[in-house]
Scaffold this active site. Sequence first.
Site, mmCIF file in Angstrom:
data_model
loop_
_atom_site.group_PDB
_atom_site.id
_atom_site.type_symbol
_atom_site.label_atom_id
_atom_site.label_comp_id
_atom_site.label_asym_id
_atom_site.label_seq_id
_atom_site.Cartn_x
_atom_site.Cartn_y
_atom_site.Cartn_z
ATOM 1 N N ASP A 1 0.860 -1.206 -0.074
ATOM 2 C CA ASP A 1 0.071 0.019 0.146
ATOM 3 C C ASP A 1 0.987 1.286 -0.075
ATOM 4 O OD1 ASP A 1 -2.223 1.573 -0.058
ATOM 5 O OD2 ASP A 1 -3.227 0.830 1.678
HETATM 6 C C1 BGC Z 1 -4.837 3.160 0.054
HETATM 7 C C2 BGC Z 1 -5.231 2.433 -1.020
HETATM 8 C C3 BGC Z 1 -4.808 3.017 -2.558
HETATM 9 C C4 BGC Z 1 -3.530 3.723 -2.308
HETATM 10 C C5 BGC Z 1 -3.116 4.221 -3.817
HETATM 11 C C6 BGC Z 1 -3.677 4.186 -0.256
HETATM 12 O O1 BGC Z 1 -3.586 5.269 0.759
HETATM 13 O O2 BGC Z 1 -5.175 2.663 1.174
HETATM 14 O O3 BGC Z 1 -6.356 1.856 -0.989
HETATM 15 O O4 BGC Z 1 -5.035 2.360 -3.321
HETATM 16 O O5 BGC Z 1 -3.609 4.461 -1.465
HETATM 17 O O6 BGC Z 1 -4.150 5.465 -3.892
#
Ligand code: BGC
Length: 753
Positions: A292
């Site tokens: 993530d």
């Molecule tokens: C979120 C993810 C997301 C990623 C990219 C993160 O902060 O938890 O779900 O896909 O950002 O935007």
Amino acid sequence: MEFSLLRKLFLFSFFLPSFSLAQSTSSDASIDQKVASLLSKMTLEEKIGQMNQYNGFWESTGPAPKEGSAKLKYEHLKKGWVGAVLNVTGVDNVRRLQEIAVKESRLGIPMLFGSDVVHGYKTLFPIPLAESASWDLNAIERSARLAAVEAAAVGINWTFAPMVDISRDARWGRVMEGAGEDPYLGAKIAFHRVKGFQGENLALPTSIAACAKHFAGYGFAESGKDYNTVDIGTYTLYNTVLPPFKAAAAAGAATFMNSFNILNGVPSTANAFLQRDILKKQWGFKGFVVSDWGSGAEMMDHGFAKDLKDVAKLAANAGSDMDMESYAFIAHLKSLVEEGQVDIKVIDEAVSRILRVKYQLGLFDNPYKYCDKRQEKTKLYHPDHMAAALDMAKKSIVLLKNQGNLLPLNKSQKNIAVIGPLATDKNSPLGNWRVGSDDHTATAVTEALTASKINYTYEKGVELVRGKTSFPDPVDLNMTDTAGFSQAIALAKNSEVVIMVLGEHGMQSGEGRSRASLDLPGLQQELLEAVYQVNKNIVLVLMNGRPLSITWADQHIPAIVEAWQLGTTSGTAIAEVLFGDYNPSGKLTMSFPRSVGQVPIYYNHYKTGRPGPKSEVFWSHYNDESNKPLYPFGYGLSYTTFSYTDFELLEQPSGQVRVSVKLTNTGSRAGEEVVQLYLHDKVASQVRPVKELKGFQKVSLAPGESKMLVFELGSNEFGFYDPLGNFVVEPGEFEIMVGGSSENLLRRNWSYK
Ligand code: BGC
């Protein structure tokens, strides 16, 4: 009761998938060969580059090579050191960046372009929690499909969706992004969302790679606070958290994303038990795992990694294949390999997985597959997508209360008041995840009423927030200004019926947007009570990204409609329900609490040793609140009524149980019912939940019409995972239940042999 080993049937999870895991095909074999051949030509730096993902660094007019990290990223791109980017969209932008990767880097490996296409790109469908309330798997799959069509038209080939985290705590802001509290329904929806995004196969022009996230346990953040500690046992992990992920893998999800949380003291990003043992070994997952956003580097804040080099080592060795925005792999993997701290085999495996997805998408045949200007011109906000979004929006609405059949309202009725800040809001219904959509593009409720020639008068009553709120600003609630109350009260006094549209601002749910209160925010509760003083004939329309505690409203307001955040066509869908053009059929997929003190509250809780009042005091309950939710899982009304009769169980020669029940539409309108089937294992080697959903069917019936429904239950349904992850099926006494909500069920006993 004791279970002898002989009576207890152990089946390893590996052998008992509820869906068959994707098998290798000959085209898979040829892809594997191509991957191996390309891998053999790559330098170590080029390999590590594939494991590196950067956030967008492309200005709309060209690359921005002047400053710091932008320059660095641009240099890396030319060297083939960037495997994927995120948040770069638009055919021109994607093409220019892809051209650098393909034409200027030594091996010309195309990049992945990722984005959070969660519930639509331009045409926004309802938030996923709302969609789940439709219990309509085909409609949900179509929603993901059309989101992919629009995303593919702007250059995106990879979505960071679906989020398949089970969530039981409405305080957590991301409940809006999932499918609610139930692992059985969650698994079905996960499967169909992956199928929708990826289409028949990834090589097709509008198929994009899906990403099941957040692996794993992210929805169990303590006290509903985003990014907080997760501390659950493996029993809950296997039975509740993992099933939707397993279903996503079975649907062929090309990628998984790990999560910000720790699980048993280990951050998911460095969790080999999750990423290597369960996902890759047991489930045979052949795609890749992306971290993530910055979850690698955050392991330093967790106090788990001492520096960024340690991050790279821990993450890679544990099976994280791609680093999103931590810059750890690109900075340190090379020296880690040279020092023997990370085996080259770890790198080769990760890179092979990433290249495989690129081959599956057809990017080596045509790196500009998603860069077609004609598609970009014609596919966004396509009328077919808008029609599907409207259909989905209607199906997502849940009728919570309809005393005296106040709804549907009569279109020729005069003297309708519409009150509330969200009635004219064209932005909040779009929800929080709207990467591609244009602000203020939802149909407002008032607009839809005007378009339907409904005679109404509007008063806002109160501002929900002070000033403007846009991503990522925190929502600044109005807690003082009641200046609009008097006009709203005066209007309500002179009206026959009042439609009040209240709820949450669109930016009150989503990532980083946990709430400690589940009340109507700001001064809306005060407004509701003030209006009620002068006119009790109120239809309350709720817009929100999570269950709210609306106990006062339930006690006083005759009609309540849960309209979530329904996307681009929100107002039209709501108007169709209010005036009876559409008969609501949604059922809740998350329990609504009576007060925030009850959360986490969910229907499928384990049995306690003190479930009932054997003494007035010493049993599992609250002194000041009921144990029951305000509205339970599976609950939702219709403008018609249904009866359940002729409930029968029959043993099949195969040992399966054939469950049949007759559903009759006993009202005067055509309608749809979600028929739900639950099991309760009375005595088992592990304490089991009071009930668990194990089947459902959505049925449409004309007035007076009946239909016999049949369900088959076998070892998949009767079994469960023990804390070691073995799937066990134990003979014994069960209750089988059917009905239209988790709390209103017909029950029969069954001995499972
Ligand atoms: C979120 C993810 C997301 C990623 C990219 C993160 O902060 O938890 O779900 O896909 O950002 O935007």
